[in-house]
Enzyme design. Structure first.
Site, PDB file in Angstrom:
ATOM      1  N   HIS A 375       8.256   5.124  10.126  1.00 52.41           N
ATOM      2  CA  HIS A 375       7.734   3.897   9.518  1.00 52.41           C
ATOM      3  C   HIS A 375       8.784   3.268   8.616  1.00 52.41           C
ATOM      4  O   HIS A 375       9.302   3.922   7.706  1.00 52.41           O
ATOM      5  CB  HIS A 375       6.461   4.192   8.709  1.00 52.41           C
ATOM      6  CG  HIS A 375       5.813   2.941   8.199  1.00 52.41           C
ATOM      7  ND1 HIS A 375       5.389   2.785   6.900  1.00 52.41           N
ATOM      8  CD2 HIS A 375       5.527   1.780   8.830  1.00 52.41           C
ATOM      9  CE1 HIS A 375       4.868   1.569   6.764  1.00 52.41           C
ATOM     10  NE2 HIS A 375       4.933   0.938   7.910  1.00 52.41           N
ATOM     11  N   HIS A 376       9.111   2.026   8.902  1.00 44.88           N
ATOM     12  CA  HIS A 376      10.017   1.233   8.072  1.00 44.88           C
ATOM     13  C   HIS A 376       9.279  -0.003   7.590  1.00 44.88           C
ATOM     14  O   HIS A 376       9.216  -0.993   8.301  1.00 44.88           O
ATOM     15  CB  HIS A 376      11.225   0.738   8.891  1.00 44.88           C
ATOM     16  CG  HIS A 376      12.190   1.804   9.297  1.00 44.88           C
ATOM     17  ND1 HIS A 376      13.174   1.578  10.231  1.00 44.88           N
ATOM     18  CD2 HIS A 376      12.335   3.094   8.877  1.00 44.88           C
ATOM     19  CE1 HIS A 376      13.886   2.685  10.374  1.00 44.88           C
ATOM     20  NE2 HIS A 376      13.388   3.621   9.573  1.00 44.88           N
ATOM     21  N   GLU A 377       8.681   0.061   6.423  1.00 51.66           N
ATOM     22  CA  GLU A 377       8.129  -1.166   5.822  1.00 51.66           C
ATOM     23  C   GLU A 377       9.260  -1.805   5.029  1.00 51.66           C
ATOM     24  O   GLU A 377       9.758  -1.211   4.072  1.00 51.66           O
ATOM     25  CB  GLU A 377       6.937  -0.837   4.921  1.00 51.66           C
ATOM     26  CG  GLU A 377       6.422  -2.015   4.101  1.00 51.66           C
ATOM     27  CD  GLU A 377       6.064  -3.233   4.964  1.00 51.66           C
ATOM     28  OE1 GLU A 377       5.125  -3.133   5.748  1.00 51.66           O
ATOM     29  OE2 GLU A 377       6.755  -4.282   4.849  1.00 51.66           O
ATOM     30  N   HIS A 455       5.288  -4.890  13.092  1.00 47.43           N
ATOM     31  CA  HIS A 455       4.230  -5.631  12.381  1.00 47.43           C
ATOM     32  C   HIS A 455       4.865  -6.762  11.577  1.00 47.43           C
ATOM     33  O   HIS A 455       5.984  -6.630  11.082  1.00 47.43           O
ATOM     34  CB  HIS A 455       3.456  -4.688  11.464  1.00 47.43           C
ATOM     35  CG  HIS A 455       2.483  -3.826  12.220  1.00 47.43           C
ATOM     36  ND1 HIS A 455       1.204  -3.603  11.789  1.00 47.43           N
ATOM     37  CD2 HIS A 455       2.594  -3.179  13.398  1.00 47.43           C
ATOM     38  CE1 HIS A 455       0.567  -2.838  12.667  1.00 47.43           C
ATOM     39  NE2 HIS A 455       1.403  -2.554  13.653  1.00 47.43           N
ATOM     40  N   GLU A 456       4.132  -7.842  11.470  1.00 44.15           N
ATOM     41  CA  GLU A 456       4.587  -9.060  10.761  1.00 44.15           C
ATOM     42  C   GLU A 456       5.907  -9.588  11.322  1.00 44.15           C
ATOM     43  O   GLU A 456       6.715 -10.177  10.596  1.00 44.15           O
ATOM     44  CB  GLU A 456       4.745  -8.819   9.243  1.00 44.15           C
ATOM     45  CG  GLU A 456       3.499  -8.405   8.532  1.00 44.15           C
ATOM     46  CD  GLU A 456       3.277  -6.911   8.576  1.00 44.15           C
ATOM     47  OE1 GLU A 456       4.261  -6.162   8.594  1.00 44.15           O
ATOM     48  OE2 GLU A 456       2.119  -6.476   8.628  1.00 44.15           O
ATOM     49  N   GLU A 480      -6.985  -3.693  10.592  1.00 44.10           N
ATOM     50  CA  GLU A 480      -6.911  -3.467   9.143  1.00 44.10           C
ATOM     51  C   GLU A 480      -7.747  -4.472   8.349  1.00 44.10           C
ATOM     52  O   GLU A 480      -8.232  -4.159   7.269  1.00 44.10           O
ATOM     53  CB  GLU A 480      -5.451  -3.481   8.675  1.00 44.10           C
ATOM     54  CG  GLU A 480      -4.757  -4.811   8.887  1.00 44.10           C
ATOM     55  CD  GLU A 480      -3.233  -4.711   8.759  1.00 44.10           C
ATOM     56  OE1 GLU A 480      -2.686  -3.653   9.076  1.00 44.10           O
ATOM     57  OE2 GLU A 480      -2.613  -5.714   8.355  1.00 44.10           O
TER      58      GLU A 480
HETATM   59  C1  NOJ Z   1       0.879  -4.185   7.105  1.00 42.32           C
HETATM   60  C2  NOJ Z   1       0.738  -3.512   8.429  1.00 42.32           C
HETATM   61  O1  NOJ Z   1       0.071  -4.327   9.355  1.00 42.32           O
HETATM   62  C3  NOJ Z   1      -0.005  -2.220   8.232  1.00 42.32           C
HETATM   63  O2  NOJ Z   1      -0.263  -1.619   9.469  1.00 42.32           O
HETATM   64  C4  NOJ Z   1       0.769  -1.326   7.309  1.00 42.32           C
HETATM   65  O3  NOJ Z   1       0.004  -0.194   7.043  1.00 42.32           O
HETATM   66  C5  NOJ Z   1       1.092  -2.026   5.987  1.00 42.32           C
HETATM   67  N1  NOJ Z   1       1.640  -3.309   6.218  1.00 42.32           N
HETATM   68  C6  NOJ Z   1       2.073  -1.233   5.169  1.00 42.32           C
HETATM   69  O4  NOJ Z   1       3.310  -1.187   5.813  1.00 42.32           O
END
Ligand code: NOJ
Length: 676
Positions: A375-377, A455-456, A480
């Site tokens: 996971h890379h946020e 995502h995004e 979500e």
């Molecule tokens: C938004 C993403 O759609 C979600 O899946 C994720 O858990 C959160 N950001 C945190 O990265």
């Protein structure tokens, strides 16, 4: 496969070089494009079976510091070709795809001093039309900036349309609106429309590479115009010849479902560039995720930290026991303790927080026959991510990770870079700057044998054909929002619009599979607004080669009967057919497993309960199948009785017409397996 046809077969030319009309038909003579050069000005129109779909529409460009490329042209050369090839998807909703079109290439040259050149290429398929601009290498056009793309889509009526507005802070995460075209302002694509004659039209783009995202702006009554998301300095696209634009696409079908089984977007993308694809695995995953969205645990460290070694191992054990290929762990790295989604926190993508043994967890997953999903946020802090991403992907590769979920949470225009004076330049999430960034990440990930779940990000335009490690994306309102969305959860019709809009672009990481539809202990004002059977059916209705089983392990352990469907359902298909389709109302999709003789059916409805009939003629004639049916119980109703689920088995064959009884916001999920 590629044949140059005799000129006179497909089009005829009239008048002088400054005014000409050229028509090219699709192979089955269903759709036709006419290119018109009217006194040096280029236009196009589209007809379907003789009926206009797009009326005479403008083409061309405004450029920076030089004259526009929009008039003064003569046709220098034309070429028409036909192409017919069947190619195989590495993974997908259909294994073999036919790419069959007639192409018309019109080479234009300016009659002015500059003598600049512009080619326009049309590909006409039986399921729609694609066209793009090509700027050949030439002395008077080298590095240049596009200030406006003038492409128009001049519609023939005030069609019903489904859209989300562009230039909003929450990017693509809005509920789709349904309105007449005349009520549109500026919208994202795909833009799906239905005419009063029941023609279904979807305008989108294919192969968005090194260009800005196209939105559609209504400039006139029924005229939509390409509106490109600009750079901070107002430039729409920075280019250098030779240069090609993405394809502008117009998909056409007589049913809404026909748009779903149109592969035009993929056909307009380049073939696969990854030689060894053995590491790209369509698969299902579980993870430390939903519990954070429920606020049962947190991304940040502290007493309720979700990403502990112990919790990760618990999920890994669950995945190993039930056959899930990846375990997502969010909140594992340094950076979450700040108010990350507002402050643009700077994450480390290589350092785990105290209490999370990254190496140990990854090794434990491999030992148990599953894998950690990375996971890379980035919180849209692109500079910091770009500095670290090489190391970050190398680390994951070393740990045996094969898929990474990336995230770009941040308001629409928050991404910045530093110009030559060190000044921050703020960019839209979907301008050329970010399109370039995402391309870099995909290619980097491929070098490390890692697939992506974005995502995004930027909307999908079929790049998965070229880069099959670009497996899925969110880029819409997903599950979500059921946990914390202000509307108390997605409205029942949301998943009835997505297959005809968002999913036309490509796979969607919706994260289905929440069986505990109420979560009053954590989020009492929210819930999943559907029946249990509908939640199961989403695995078939919403296409993604990476599908999550989103719920908490304990909610599956307490409902193993329903969970069986989630375990069984594949994510890689040999074929897809749409049996019923009405945008916003109901849909039934059947898909054949790519690795067995099984078929699966998913049928869902909005807040209105209904009776549908599914002819099972897609099954192999002469074979008997066992249908394992997960359907709404007699008293099921999404509001008051959503858990009423009946699981029955029944013998069926290709002659069977199966009644589907769907409760309010209900559904039905079926596995058909050959009896012997
Ligand atoms: C938004 C993403 O759609 C979600 O899946 C994720 O858990 C959160 N950001 C945190 O990265």
């Amino acid at each position: 496969m590629k044949t140059v046809l005799c000129l006179s077969l497909l089009f005829f030319m009239t008048q002088t070089a400054l005014s000409q009309t050229l028509t090219v038909h699709s192979p089955g003579h269903i759709n036709a494009v006419t290119f018109i050069l009217d006194d040096g000005v280029p236009f196009y129109e589209v007809n379907r079976l003789g009926t206009p779909v797009i009326q005479q529409s403008a083409m061309g460009f405004e450029l920076q510091n030089q004259p526009a490329l929009k008039d003064g042209f003569a046709i220098l050369e034309t070429e028409e070709t036909t192409f017919d090839e069947t190619w195989t998807q590495v993974w997908g909703e259909k294994k073999h795809i036919r790419n069959h079109y007639n192409e018309l290439r019109v080479s234009l040259g300016e009659m002015t001093n500059l003598q600049r050149r512009l080619d326009i290429v049309f590909r006409v398929f039986d399921d729609g039309v694609g066209f793009r601009y090509e700027f050949p290498e030439q002395p008077n056009l080298q590095a240049f900036n596009i200030m406006d793309e003038l492409t128009e889509f001049n519609l023939t009526g005030d069609h019903t349309s489904w859209w989300i507005g562009a230039y909003q802070w929450n990017r693509f995460e809005y509920y789709f609106e349904e309105s007449p075209v005349a009520a549109i302002d500026t919208v994202h694509t795909p833009l799906t429309m239905q005419t009063t004659d029941d023609l279904f039209i979807s305008i989108h783009e294919a192969a968005l590479v090194d260009y800005s995202t196209m939105t559609l702006e209504r400039t006139n009554d029924l005229t939509l115009k390409a509106n490109l998301m600009p750079w901070a300095d107002g430039v729409h696209v920075r280019a250098e010849t030779p240069f090609v634009t993405p394809w502008r696409t117009i998909q056409l079908a007589d049913t809404a479902g026909g748009l779903i089984t149109s592969y035009l977007i993929l056909n307009l993308n380049e073939p696969n560039k990854i030689e060894d694809t053995s590491w790209i695995e369509p698969s299902k995953y579980v993870g430390i995720w939903w519990e954070m969205h429920l606020d049962k645990s947190t991304w940040g460290t502290g007493e309720r930290h979700g990403a502990t070694t112990e919790n990760a191992k618990r999920y890994i054990d669950f995945a190993a026991e039930h056959g899930f290929e990846h375990v997502l762990v969010e909140g594992w790295n340094i950076g979450w303790d700040e108010n990350w989604y507002e402050s643009g926190a700077v994450f480390s993508f290589t350092e785990p927080v105290d209490g999370f043994d990254l190496e140990g967890v990854a090794a434990y997953a491999l030992e148990r026959g599953t894998r950690l999903m990375g996971h890379h946020e980035t919180s849209a802090s692109i500079i910091s991510y770009e500095e670290q991403m090489e190391d970050a992907f190398a680390l994951y590769e070393r740990l045996g990770v094969r898929a990474v979920k990336t995230g770009y949470v941040g308001h629409g225009q928050e991404i910045f870079w530093l110009d030559e004076n060190g000044e921050k330049q703020f960019e839209w999430h979907h301008g050329q700057h970010m399109v370039r960034h995402h391309q870099e990440v995909v290619e980097l990930a491929a070098r490390h044998k890692i697939s992506l779940n974005v995502h995004e990000g930027v909307k999908d335009t079929g790049l998965r054909r070229t880069w099959p490690n670009l497996m899925t994306r969110e880029v819409a309102k997903g599950q979500e929002y059921n946990a914390w969305g202000q509307a108390g959860g997605n409205p029942p019709s949301h998943t009835l619009i997505l297959p005809f809009t968002r999913n036309l672009a490509g796979p969607f990481d919706y994260t289905p599979g929440v069986l505990d539809l109420h979560f009053d202990d954590y989020r009492p004002y929210n819930r999943v607004k559907s029946t249990l059977a509908k939640e199961l059916a989403l695995y078939v209705v919403i296409y993604s080669p990476l599908h999550m089983a989103a719920d908490l392990p304990q909610n599956y352990e307490s409902n193993m009967e329903a969970f069986l469907f989630i375990k069984d359902v594949p994510v890689d298909w040999y074929d897809t057919q749409v049996l019923h389709s009405s945008i916003g109302n109901y849909i039934t999709i059947v898909r054949k497993d790519r690795n067995s003789e099984d078929w699966y059916l998913g049928s869902i409805t909005n807040e209105k309960g209904r009776l549908l009939e599914a002819p099972l003629s897609f099954l192999d004639p002469g074979k008997i199948y066992i249908a394992e049916i997960y359907r709404d119980g007699t008293f099921a109703d999404w509001e008051d009785n959503p858990y009423d689920l009946e699981i029955v088995t029944k013998e069926v064959n290709s002659q069977t017409i199966l009644p589907l009884r769907l409760a309010t916001s209900g559904g039905q999920a079926i596995r058909f397996r050959p009896k012997n």
